[in-house]
Design a protein around this motif. Structure first.
Motif, short mmCIF file in Angstrom:
data_model
loop_
_atom_site.label_atom_id
_atom_site.label_comp_id
_atom_site.label_asym_id
_atom_site.label_seq_id
_atom_site.Cartn_x
_atom_site.Cartn_y
_atom_site.Cartn_z
N HIS A 67 1.80 -40.91 -92.42
CA HIS A 67 3.24 -41.07 -92.19
C HIS A 67 3.89 -41.86 -93.32
N LEU A 68 3.81 -43.22 -93.25
CA LEU A 68 4.50 -44.03 -94.26
C LEU A 68 3.87 -43.82 -95.65
N SER A 86 16.56 -42.69 -93.92
CA SER A 86 16.43 -42.19 -92.54
C SER A 86 14.99 -42.24 -92.05
N ALA A 87 14.07 -41.86 -92.94
CA ALA A 87 12.66 -41.90 -92.55
C ALA A 87 12.19 -43.33 -92.35
N GLY A 88 12.68 -44.26 -93.21
CA GLY A 88 12.29 -45.66 -93.05
C GLY A 88 12.77 -46.25 -91.74
N ARG A 89 14.02 -45.90 -91.36
CA ARG A 89 14.53 -46.43 -90.08
C ARG A 89 13.77 -45.85 -88.89
N ARG A 90 13.43 -44.55 -89.00
CA ARG A 90 12.68 -43.94 -87.90
C ARG A 90 11.30 -44.57 -87.77
N LEU A 91 10.62 -44.80 -88.87
CA LEU A 91 9.30 -45.43 -88.81
C LEU A 91 9.40 -46.88 -88.35
N THR A 94 9.81 -46.81 -84.61
CA THR A 94 8.53 -46.45 -83.94
C THR A 94 7.55 -47.61 -83.95
N THR A 95 7.39 -48.25 -85.10
CA THR A 95 6.43 -49.36 -85.20
C THR A 95 6.89 -50.57 -84.41
N ARG A 96 8.21 -50.83 -84.39
CA ARG A 96 8.70 -51.95 -83.57
C ARG A 96 8.39 -51.73 -82.09
N ARG A 97 8.61 -50.50 -81.64
CA ARG A 97 8.35 -50.20 -80.22
C ARG A 97 6.86 -50.36 -79.90
N GLU A 123 7.49 -57.95 -90.16
CA GLU A 123 8.92 -58.20 -90.32
C GLU A 123 9.36 -57.91 -91.76
N GLN A 124 8.59 -58.33 -92.72
CA GLN A 124 8.93 -58.06 -94.12
C GLN A 124 8.92 -56.56 -94.41
N LEU A 125 7.94 -55.86 -93.83
CA LEU A 125 7.87 -54.41 -94.04
C LEU A 125 9.07 -53.73 -93.42
N TRP A 126 9.42 -54.12 -92.20
CA TRP A 126 10.57 -53.50 -91.54
C TRP A 126 11.86 -53.79 -92.31
N THR A 127 11.98 -54.98 -92.83
CA THR A 127 13.18 -55.35 -93.61
C THR A 127 13.28 -54.49 -94.86
N ALA A 128 12.14 -54.31 -95.52
CA ALA A 128 12.16 -53.51 -96.75
C ALA A 128 12.47 -52.06 -96.47
N LEU A 129 11.99 -51.53 -95.30
CA LEU A 129 12.25 -50.13 -94.97
C LEU A 129 13.72 -49.89 -94.60
N THR A 130 14.37 -50.88 -94.06
CA THR A 130 15.77 -50.71 -93.64
C THR A 130 16.75 -51.34 -94.62
#
Length: 449
Positions: A67-68, A86-91, A94-97, A123-130
């Protein structure tokens, strides 16, 4: 087991059945509790270990090459900021859930320390993706490094969960083994207790059966002794006129019957005359069973105070001691000691014309020998003997009176013959001669024929 003694056989069997049912019910309850425990362990293993491992693996798979990782490779080859965003927000969603669901599971202390280290990386990964940054090579390289760091922590969490699952599985197996051993122990205990109770009940039943058989044999011997006593009484009453020793023979015979029919090891007849007591008849080894016992004694003598026969004569009722060696009332200073072999003692009063004239004394070699049935039959035997003694005494008195009357009559006839005149004494001879020769009378009156 002494508590079982007073219960009937049916009550004991009901007790055994109730105990067996109670132990079986306990085994069933233990099995139900074991199944509940195993079900709880299995549920805990599933919810606390398998579900978290599944969530972590899905999270790791989402961050992985499928995926990523594939997204980063595609962006490196053909950068597309809109598709990347868009793909980063979707991932990220999904990972947050998945991570939120994982945090809701039960945590071990060591696992919490790993989570503290993993949470910032995610958290750092999610921040970078969004962050909506252009997919430059440096940005993609930084994202890939954060992805790999988070995946390494996820792998550690997965390894920890698997190790905890193995530990929990081992504990579950140990608990199952302990429960199985406990169940087996309870079953064996049930079988053992049932076996002990059944053995005790059967032993008690066998003892009661033997005691009942012994009691029947004893009663048969008692009836035999009673029959022989009555026959002896009838013979001695028939000989009362001709045999002056009929009473003594009767007393000796009664003692012999009591010993030979197995009702006593020693039997004696005691007569009383005022304050004097005398053993007038006996049968059995007196020197071994009554060592040092006098043939005559008084009421206040040491032997008189310990004698069962003395007590029966004074009280007018039978006296019994079924544990003679343990009876403190038979221990009197100065009296002979009861020797081993005498376990039971009893004495039965003998009456003559309503007054106690003696006692029948018996020594038995068996404890608790004189039960109610034996006492009843020996009381009957003593009653028959009392009646026979009274009848013999009455016959002797009547015989003496008849003898006195016969002597008086003979003296009267002798005196009358000596004082009568000679003519009166010779006169009766003429009629006797005439009666003896009737032909002479006929010839004197009518002459010769």
């Amino acid at each position: 087991m002494s508590a079982l003694t007073g219960l009937s056989l049916r009550a004991r069997l009901y007790l055994v059945l109730g105990l067996a049912l109670a132990l079986v019910a306990s085994s069933a309850l233990l099995g139900w509790w074991q199944s509940r425990q195993l079900a709880a362990i299995a549920q805990s293993l599933y919810e606390d270990r398998l579900v978290p491992v599944d969530l972590l693996r899905e999270l790791d798979h989402t961050l992985g090459a499928q995926h990523l990782g594939a997204l980063l490779i595609a962006q490196a080859q053909q950068p597309d900021a809109g598709k990347m965003d868009s793909a980063g927000r979707r991932l990220t969603d999904t990972t947050r859930r998945l991570w939120s669901r994982y945090l809701e599971t039960r945590m071990a202390p060591a696992e919490s320390a790993l989570i503290v280290r993993t949470q910032p990386l995610l958290e750092q990964l999610w921040t970078a993706l969004t962050a909506n940054q252009p997919p430059t090579p440096d940005t993609l390289r930084e994202l890939n490094q954060r992805r790999l760091a988070a995946m390494r922590m996820l792998d550690e969490l997965i390894a920890f969960q698997l190790s905890q699952a193995r530990v929990d599985t081992g504990r579950a197996q140990q608990a199952a083994h302990d429960a199985a051993r406990l169940g087996l122990l309870l079953v064996l205990l049930t079988a053992g207790l049932c076996g002990v109770v059944v053995s005790a009940v059967w032993t008690r039943y066998d003892e009661e059966r033997r005691a009942s058989q012994d009691s029947r044999t004893r009663l048969q011997q008692l009836y035999l002794a009673l029959s022989q006593t009555n026959q002896l009484i009838v013979r001695r009453e028939a000989e009362a006129y001709d045999d002056p020793q009929a009473e003594q023979r009767l007393l000796d015979g009664i003692c012999r019957i009591c010993v030979e029919t197995g009702h006593a090891r020693f039997a004696a007849i005691v007569r009383v005359d005022g304050d004097q007591f005398e053993r007038v008849a006996e049968h059995g080894p007196a020197d071994r069973l009554m060592p040092g016992a006098p043939r005559q004694w008084t009421r206040e003598s040491p032997f008189g105070r310990s004698s069962m026969a003395t007590r029966a004569i004074l009280s007018g009722t039978h006296q019994v001691s079924n544990r003679a060696l343990q009876d403190p009332s038979l221990i009197v200073p100065g009296a002979p000691v009861i020797p081993p072999g005498v376990e039971s003692m009893a004495a039965f009063p003998l009456r003559c014309r309503g007054q106690v004239a003696g006692a029948l004394s018996l020594l038995a070699g068996e404890a608790d020998f004189f039960d109610p049935q034996v006492l009843g039959l020996i009381d009957e035997m003593a009653g028959d003997l009392s009646f026979a003694l009274e009848h013999l005494k009455r016959e002797r008195e009547q015989a003496r009176e008849l003898e006195h009357l016969r002597d008086a009559l003979n003296r009267c006839e002798t005196g009358m013959a000596d004082t009568a005149p000679a003519a009166f004494r010779a006169e009766p001879e003429a009629p006797r001669a005439a009666a003896e020769s009737p032909d002479a009378t006929d010839q004197s009156e009518h002459g010769p024929r």
